[in-house]
Design a protein around this motif. Structure first.
Motif, PDB file in Angstrom:
ATOM      1  N   GLU A 171       0.999  -1.250  -0.185  1.00 42.69           N
ATOM      2  CA  GLU A 171      -0.017  -0.298   0.109  1.00 42.69           C
ATOM      3  C   GLU A 171       1.072   1.273  -0.011  1.00 42.69           C
ATOM      4  O   GLU A 171       0.392   2.003  -0.487  1.00 42.69           O
ATOM      5  CB  GLU A 171      -0.690  -0.009   1.335  1.00 42.69           C
ATOM      6  N   LEU A 172       2.017   0.996   0.814  1.00 46.28           N
ATOM      7  CA  LEU A 172       2.732   2.323   0.544  1.00 46.28           C
ATOM      8  C   LEU A 172       3.895   2.436  -0.584  1.00 46.28           C
ATOM      9  O   LEU A 172       4.728   3.268  -0.633  1.00 46.28           O
ATOM     10  CB  LEU A 172       3.708   2.288   1.966  1.00 46.28           C
ATOM     11  N   GLY A 180      -2.996   2.641   6.596  1.00 49.94           N
ATOM     12  CA  GLY A 180      -1.859   3.200   5.512  1.00 49.94           C
ATOM     13  C   GLY A 180      -1.850   4.644   5.856  1.00 49.94           C
ATOM     14  O   GLY A 180      -0.547   5.046   5.609  1.00 49.94           O
ATOM     15  N   ARG A 181      -2.616   5.514   6.146  1.00 52.77           N
ATOM     16  CA  ARG A 181      -2.694   6.958   6.076  1.00 52.77           C
ATOM     17  C   ARG A 181      -1.577   7.041   7.657  1.00 52.77           C
ATOM     18  O   ARG A 181      -0.973   7.856   7.571  1.00 52.77           O
ATOM     19  CB  ARG A 181      -3.736   7.567   6.250  1.00 52.77           C
ATOM     20  N   ARG A 224       1.849   6.505   6.642  1.00 56.46           N
ATOM     21  CA  ARG A 224       2.414   7.513   5.801  1.00 56.46           C
ATOM     22  C   ARG A 224       2.711   8.892   6.720  1.00 56.46           C
ATOM     23  O   ARG A 224       3.662   9.366   6.657  1.00 56.46           O
ATOM     24  CB  ARG A 224       1.474   7.822   4.610  1.00 56.46           C
ATOM     25  N   ASP A 225       1.804   8.963   7.528  1.00 60.03           N
ATOM     26  CA  ASP A 225       2.178  10.140   8.515  1.00 60.03           C
ATOM     27  C   ASP A 225       3.377   9.818   9.294  1.00 60.03           C
ATOM     28  O   ASP A 225       4.078  10.961   9.647  1.00 60.03           O
ATOM     29  CB  ASP A 225       0.840  10.634   9.339  1.00 60.03           C
ATOM     30  N   LEU A 247       6.007   7.919   8.667  1.00 67.62           N
ATOM     31  CA  LEU A 247       7.162   8.205   8.055  1.00 67.62           C
ATOM     32  C   LEU A 247       7.468   9.708   7.820  1.00 67.62           C
ATOM     33  O   LEU A 247       8.611   9.927   7.946  1.00 67.62           O
ATOM     34  CB  LEU A 247       6.837   7.575   6.583  1.00 67.62           C
ATOM     35  N   ALA A 248       6.281  10.658   7.580  1.00 59.92           N
ATOM     36  CA  ALA A 248       6.416  11.983   7.279  1.00 59.92           C
ATOM     37  C   ALA A 248       7.274  12.558   8.706  1.00 59.92           C
ATOM     38  O   ALA A 248       8.100  13.300   8.633  1.00 59.92           O
ATOM     39  CB  ALA A 248       5.388  12.855   6.965  1.00 59.92           C
ATOM     40  N   GLU A 289      10.428   9.293   4.537  1.00 60.70           N
ATOM     41  CA  GLU A 289       9.648   9.334   3.334  1.00 60.70           C
ATOM     42  C   GLU A 289      10.583   9.032   2.411  1.00 60.70           C
ATOM     43  O   GLU A 289      10.418   8.054   1.568  1.00 60.70           O
ATOM     44  CB  GLU A 289       8.826  10.638   3.029  1.00 60.70           C
TER      45      GLU A 289
END
Length: 154
Positions: free
Chosen positions: A4-5, A44-45, A48-49, A51-52, A57
C-alpha cells in the motif's frame, strides 16, 4: 501494508531495530490521532504520517525502489547489477563485470530519469558505478609447460 505504501516488505525494517519496534510504532501511529467523528485513522494513512513525522519518506521510497530494481531497470540489467546505496542524490550501483559496469555508465542519464520518475524529480542527480572488486591474480597470468612460439611453428 508495505504494498500500500509502494515498498517491499523488508524496506520497512531499514529504520527500526526489528519487528517488535516496527509493530510498536505502527500500533502507536494507528491508535494516535483520530479522524472527525472519533474513528481511528486508516492504517496506511497512519503509516504515511509516521514516515513523514520521522523524516523517513525519502529513505523508505529509495528502499522501495531498490526492492523493485528488476521491475524498474529490467531483468537483464538487474541480473548483473545491484543498487547498494543512496546518499546526497547519488545512487551507487555495483556491477558484476566491467562490461556491465560500462553498460550502466552508458545508461546513467536514462537511469537518473527513470529513478526520478519513481522518487520525484531531482531526487537522484548522479549514478556512480562500482565494477567487480576482484583484481588480477597475484603474479600475473602464467602458462606452465609451454615452450613459446616453437610449439606452434615447429
Amino acid at each position: 501494508m508495505a504494498a500500500e505504501l509502494g515498498l517491499t516488505k523488508m524496506a520497512l525494517y531499514r529504520y527500526v531495530n526489528g519487528k517488535t519496534e516496527l509493530m510498536a510504532i505502527m500500533i502507536e501511529a494507528a491508535a494516535g490521532p483520530r479522524r472527525e467523528g472519533g474513528d481511528p485513522q486508516l492504517f496506511g494513512r497512519a503509516i504515511r504520517d509516521l514516515l513523514a513525522d520521522r523524516g523517513w519518506e525519502r529513505p523508505a521510497a529509495v528502499g522501495g525502489v531498490f526492492g523493485r530494481w528488476a521491475d524498474i531497470v529490467g531483468p537483464d540489467l538487474a541480473a548483473h547489477t545491484k543498487p547498494e546505496g543512496f546518499e546526497d542524490g547519488e545512487v551507487l550501483i555495483a556491477a558484476d563485470s566491467t562490461a556491465w559496469a560500462t553498460q550502466v555508465r552508458l545508461l546513467a542519464r536514462t537511469l537518473v530519469r527513470r529513478l526520478n520518475e519513481e522518487l520525484g524529480e531531482g531526487t537522484v542527480t548522479r549514478v556512480k558505478v562500482r565494477g567487480p572488486q576482484h583484481g588480477p591474480r597475484p603474479g600475473g597470468l602464467r602458462v606452465t609447460g609451454s615452450r613459446g612460439p616453437g610449439d606452434t611453428y615447429g
